[in-house]
Enzyme design. Structure first.
Site, short mmCIF file in Angstrom:
data_model
loop_
_atom_site.label_atom_id
_atom_site.label_comp_id
_atom_site.label_asym_id
_atom_site.label_seq_id
_atom_site.Cartn_x
_atom_site.Cartn_y
_atom_site.Cartn_z
N LEU A 184 0.85 -1.18 0.00
CA LEU A 184 0.00 0.00 0.00
C LEU A 184 0.89 1.23 0.00
O LEU A 184 1.99 1.22 0.55
CB LEU A 184 -0.87 0.07 1.26
CG LEU A 184 -2.02 -0.90 1.46
CD1 LEU A 184 -2.60 -0.70 2.85
CD2 LEU A 184 -3.11 -0.67 0.40
N SER A 185 0.41 2.30 -0.58
CA SER A 185 1.00 3.60 -0.28
C SER A 185 0.66 3.92 1.17
O SER A 185 -0.46 3.64 1.63
CB SER A 185 0.42 4.68 -1.20
OG SER A 185 0.72 4.41 -2.54
N THR A 241 1.49 8.05 -1.57
CA THR A 241 2.20 8.90 -0.61
C THR A 241 2.93 10.01 -1.34
O THR A 241 3.04 11.13 -0.82
CB THR A 241 3.20 8.06 0.20
OG1 THR A 241 2.58 6.82 0.57
CG2 THR A 241 3.64 8.79 1.44
N ALA A 242 3.47 9.70 -2.52
CA ALA A 242 4.19 10.71 -3.28
C ALA A 242 3.29 11.91 -3.55
O ALA A 242 3.72 13.07 -3.43
CB ALA A 242 4.69 10.11 -4.60
N HIS A 260 9.78 5.10 -7.76
CA HIS A 260 10.54 3.90 -8.15
C HIS A 260 11.81 4.32 -8.89
O HIS A 260 12.43 5.32 -8.56
CB HIS A 260 9.67 2.95 -8.95
CG HIS A 260 8.43 2.49 -8.24
ND1 HIS A 260 8.38 2.32 -6.87
CD2 HIS A 260 7.20 2.14 -8.70
CE1 HIS A 260 7.17 1.91 -6.53
NE2 HIS A 260 6.44 1.79 -7.61
#
Length: 323
Positions: free
Chosen positions: A74-75, A133-134, A180
């Site tokens: 998950l984020s 999240t980013a 990533h």
């Protein structure tokens, strides 16, 4: 007969790195590798684990809408939406320490390659998902609010992570938020860095930058007996420890995942990743906090989600418990 559990993870190298000791080695399409390579390296007890690689945005949405995967990446941001159904495990998290996802743009962008331009409602930004999240970190850094997102949602273009660099380079987006391996490769496409949200977060809080987490469904205790969640979490910790203790083999195993991501992005062969680059990337995000985030990692997640809730960018997660 063993109890089958699906272990879903992002198809990027650091996630693949962690779980092959439990699932056996798989190909990027999720099929097991033949022979001994496709068998678990560890004793999995009363469980069997099936790997399921999928884009993190897809996994976030699946956890929110269906919650059918027993174990899933998950984020950290998405945890707010599923906290009643999933619990974060102490292992398997990705944390930056003064680095993280990057906002990038073309140098000759008509909107200007600067942060003020990124706040304009006419600037199109390609993102790996608005539950990531980013994106939460970017929203905090640029001062977004709930009203900002409601009014400007259409300017954020959600794309699979491996397609963002290409979209920016071709002018299909004015800027992109890369996660990533894109954090290392955007410069190869002639793009420039506008903001590293991990640097911004470290300067603001002094904390680690929480990005991806691993989570287990809370109802496993009801389905398979009391203590099952912690039993599964212990197996996951063993998997991460084994993969880190066999770092060279784990890194080599992840190379086909990196190659598949490049192929999906439609890049040229000369830009394909090397083992050295994959090793560098895995060292960034498979760290001692991946083995066990400890109190330092838990506090970083709580602070991020608390700040996000205060800005109206995510629901209030409250106290974050770990398995």
């Amino acid at each position: 007969m063993s109890i089958p559990l699906t272990l879903a993870h992002s198809p990027d190298p650091d996630d693949a790195f962690m779980w092959w000791p439990l699932t056996g080695k798989i190909n990027p399409d999720g099929t097991p590798q033949p022979g001994a390579e496709g068998k678990p390296r560890l004793d999995t007890g009363r469980f069997s684990f099936r790997a399921l690689p999928a884009d993190i945005h897809v996994l976030n949405r699946r956890a929110i809408e269906r919650a059918d995967l027993e174990i899933t990446a998950l984020s950290a941001r998405a945890y707010c939406d599923v906290k009643d159904r999933y619990i974060i495990t102490r292992c398997g998290g990705s944390f930056g320490d003064g680095y993280g996802p990057k906002l990038i743009a073309r140098a000759n962008s008509n909107h200007g390659a600067n942060l003020d331009a990124m706040r304009s409602p006419t600037t199109r930004i390609a993102v790996p998902g608005m539950q990531t999240t980013a994106f939460l970190l970017l929203g905090l850094a640029l001062g977004f609010t709930r009203d900002t997102l409601a009014a400007q949602r259409s300017r954020f273009i959600e794309l699979p992570f491996e397609q963002i660099i290409g979209a920016v380079a071709r002018g299909e987006a004015d800027a992109g938020l890369v996660i990533h391996e894109g954090q290392l490769t955007f410069i190869d496409a002639g793009l420039q860095l506008l903001l590293d949200v991990g640097v911004w977060w470290k300067q603001r809080t002094g904390l680690l930058t929480p990005l991806g987490v691993n989570a287990v469904r809370r109802d496993l205790d009801q389905l398979h007996g009391p203590g099952t969640v912690h039993e599964v979490a212990a197996l996951l910790r063993r998997s991460v420890a084994y993969s880190m203790d066999h770092r060279d083999e784990s890194t080599r195993y992840t190379l086909p995942f990196a190659l598949a991501n490049v192929d999906r992005a439609g890049k040229q062969s000369e830009e394909k990743p090397t083992l050295e680059r994959i090793e560098r990337y895995c060292k960034m995000y498979v760290t001692e906090e991946t083995r066990d985030m400890g109190e330092k990692g838990r506090q970083a997640i709580e602070r991020l989600l608390r700040d996000g809730a205060a800005a109206g960018l995510c629901p209030d997660a409250g106290t974050v418990a770990l398995a």
